[in-house]
Design an enzyme around this catalytic site. Structure first.
Site, short mmCIF file in Angstrom:
data_model
loop_
_atom_site.label_atom_id
_atom_site.label_comp_id
_atom_site.label_asym_id
_atom_site.label_seq_id
_atom_site.Cartn_x
_atom_site.Cartn_y
_atom_site.Cartn_z
N GLU A 134 0.80 -1.23 0.00
CA GLU A 134 0.00 0.00 0.00
C GLU A 134 0.83 1.27 0.00
OE1 GLU A 134 -0.09 -2.26 2.46
OE2 GLU A 134 -0.30 -1.34 4.44
N ASN A 135 2.16 1.15 0.17
CA ASN A 135 2.99 2.35 0.05
C ASN A 135 3.27 2.71 -1.42
OD1 ASN A 135 4.54 -0.07 0.13
ND2 ASN A 135 6.41 1.13 0.27
#
Lengths: 218, 235, 218, 235
Positions: free
Chosen positions: A46-47
């Site tokens: 998710e980064n």
């Protein structure tokens, strides 16, 4: 009874060909190691990455290439980088097929608590609240009981919630269960674990319907 | 339209006590190292920092915490920092923890001129306390969303890989993270880059943040790019 | 009295060094030709470009490179392409310093009508409603009166509105005016045009304060 | 994860009468030429098309209008098309005109999982009729915004310059326009590309639309790329 690797291996069997998968920190990260050969899946971090690969070889770490757990990683062919807004955009719009994450408590209505223990230093929810609020399919990897032997599968979570009514399936050291309107439903027993043991370890409503098979883990 | 300035010191000249800053980066990846060093040197205090994380004890925003420059952090995850914990427990430091996607989208909202956004993250949790909850239909089912406001930051400090004199920015790998949205969100945006090139050298199809969003740009020096969790496998 | 080129030349004097400018179709497009030498500005085209250059040389037209009027164009060094969501994102967040567009009617409170004539085929507002709703500075290039000699600077627009209370300044064939809480304020007369003529051509409230200078154009 | 299919005919197999489609492009720039041709050939009818424009008489969506396949257009500008005008005046065709930024942002909302967005575009005009108006503070001043819903389209048909077998897309020039947001917004997204390459050949830092948003991809043929307004200058 399963160890962490066993839990990871069992969860890996839930992954289907063509899935985009987000793996949380801890046991979920291990799942990547047991994805069946020949299956084509893409890991979302998710980064800002689709197509996460394994850890780099020593000496090949790239500070500009980390996962959501801040670990150095690699990418696989066909990967794509993007910013955090798009990352959570694709999470909110349910493009991620499966989210696997850890939990401290789960309720029999699918509530999850995994970010805060009152009285202890609170580090934050990171992306967990976004993931549980939007994922179409959430599997939780967790311990069935805490060190004091108390159940973590509850009628009602005691810890502050991360999300409400979102968990679909749970894999613990003792069992595989899913969440139904009637509560936890026991699907499989860990090798050598009896239905009675699971009953005793589960505080929330538990449905035991017919014979419960033992898990098959290669 | 040349937006180049000499260095971080000059870039942060306008930053004063009690301002609200956005700082790009995820963990220590893609953080504006030069701007942070300049802020520490300048000694501005009472800052509200919007940043996904708070650095580690001796790097990143941790350096500012060590000098007691931060009044409040707005972050999604603040582990890995003993000084942070000490200040928090002693009441010196205020912390607002918000979901990571909410953080990202509140930046996007500011950069895209949207006063609020709705997100399901945090519904039914303590994050929802005091916030408007509203139901919308999603895939034929009613679902609850929280209304979250666009951020309003005096300055955004971001780090890109390459930039040009017009302020166009290109990022590399997962060092992109929050930097593009914060660049778009700041009232004044300062970009530090590893390599600053003349206008026309970057492919206009590859720009991640168009220069219109960037007010000052400079080529940073001495990037340490510290790795927080070195994980490797055997050959 | 100014011709179209005159209006464009006069508007060009409103542009300041360092401006990001969005030019509408028609007279506004002409403005680009009269930007003072040595001034550094960037033209935004709302279909996804910052750094619009002049028309291409014959034979160098690129179908993948057009402006918001669908004309073939070129780019200047330092340009950037982006998608329509970002384009209107930067418009809504007021990053564009100046918007120049045409109008059919403007009211003395800054309302503008420029997209629809009831009874005639309606082609649509394109990006005009977004631009007028968000721009921090809007200059309108328009004719002071229609072919029947009727004023287009009104107390109240008769045509369907594009935006409310948004116009800051107007340049017509007769005059330069800005919008104040008291109505149109006459700032400059076109060469050879009397205050009386402007008065007669303006239906909305008009403030004439002291001597009104004649415009200076190049 | 190979998303490659043979051609446009196969790609649009699932498109049926009365569906809602998004079609990328601005004017004739960046339109999904192959998919449009296949839709005309297939003859599906009663379509609702979300597209910034409606093509010209003999190209783009104009080809579908000519075959009476379109029930409703949702667009920001629909000039340059006599058949369109005829069908509109005769009542055969329904048209909903919305601001261009609203169109783009309603696509973005769908792709980013936001049920609604607020925009000032159209406040006080006929576009606002029947819509929720809400005031928010912007730069210290109260301002009115319209609430606009995310689009919900059965299919998005987009055109990119390059793509890979995983569905990652890269656009070129102003042919990008609405294509990325529509690709992200469609329930099913079909991408046609000028050049389809194996996974791993595109630079992951240059991807405009990650493959997760794309369901089918194919290499288009015979691109005409017609120019609508040829404007040139003398040497």
């Amino acid at each position: 009874m399963l160890d962490k690797v066993g839990i990871a291996k069992r969860i890996a069997k839930e992954i289907k060909n063509g899935y985009y998968v987000n793996l949380g920190i801890g046991i979920p990260t291990l799942v990547a190691n047991y994805i069946p050969e020949g299956m084509s899946i893409v890991l979302q971090s998710e980064n800002g990455l689709l197509g996460m690969g394994p850890f780099p070889f020593e000496g090949e770490e790239n500070p500009d290439l980390i996962n959501a757990g801040k670990q150095t990683i690699t990418i696989v062919p066909g990967s794509a980088f993007f910013d955090s807004a798009m990352s959570f955009g694709m999470i909110r719009s349910r493009k991620v097929d499966l989210t696997i994450l850890g939990a401290m408590e789960v309720s029999d209505t699918g509530d999850i608590a995994n970010w805060k223990i009152p009285g202890k230093m609170v580090k934050g929810m990171g992306g967990a609240m976004d993931l549980v609020a939007s994922a179409k399919n959430i599997i939780v990897a967790m311990q069935h009981v805490n060190k004091a032997g108390e159940s973590k599968l509850l009628t009602r979570c005691e810890l502050p919630l991360t999300g409400v009514g979102c968990v679909k399936k749970i894999v613990t050291e003792l069992a595989v269960l899913d969440i139904t309107p009637q509560g936890f439903r026991l699907l499989e027993r860990a090798p050598g674990v009896s239905v009675e043991e699971i009953k005793n370890a589960t505080e929330g409503r538990l449905i035991i319907d017919g014979d419960i098979p033992e898990m098959v883990i290669d | 339209m040349n937006k180049t300035i000499a260095n971080a010191e000059e870039a942060i000249k306008g930053i004063e006590d009690n301002m609200t800053l956005m700082l790009g980066g995820f963990g220590l990846c893609g953080i504006p190292e030069n701007c942070i060093a300049a802020l520490v040197k300048k000694g501005v205090k009472g800052l509200t920092c919007i940043a996904n994380n708070a650095g580690v004890d001796d790097f990143g925003i941790g350096l500012m915490l060590h000098k007691h420059q931060v009044k409040k952090m707005i972050s999604s995850y603040v582990g890995e920092n003993a000084e942070f914990e000490r200040q928090l427990l002693s009441g010196e430091l205020e912390v607002e923890l918000i979901p990571q996607g909410t953080l990202a989208t509140r930046c996007l909202a500011a950069g895209y001129g949207m006063p609020v956004i709705y997100t399901p993250a945090g519904v039914g949790t303590e994050v929802a306390i005091g916030k408007e909850v509203r139901k919308f239909m999603v895939d034929g089912v009613e679902k609850e969303f929280l209304m979250e406001y666009a951020f309003d930051a005096d300055y955004a400090l971001v780090k890109a890989w390459k930039g040009d004199t017009q302020g166009n920015l290109i990022f590399r790998g997962t060092a992109r993270n929050f930097n593009p949205m914060m660049a778009m969100a700041g009232r004044t945006t300062i970009a530090e880059v590893e390599e600053l090139v003349p206008a026309g050298e970057l492919d206009p199809d590859h720009i991640h943040v168009p220069g219109i969003y960037v007010h000052h740009i400079f080529q940073g020096v001495n990037y340490e790019k510290r790795i927080e969790q070195r994980t490797v496998r055997k050959r």
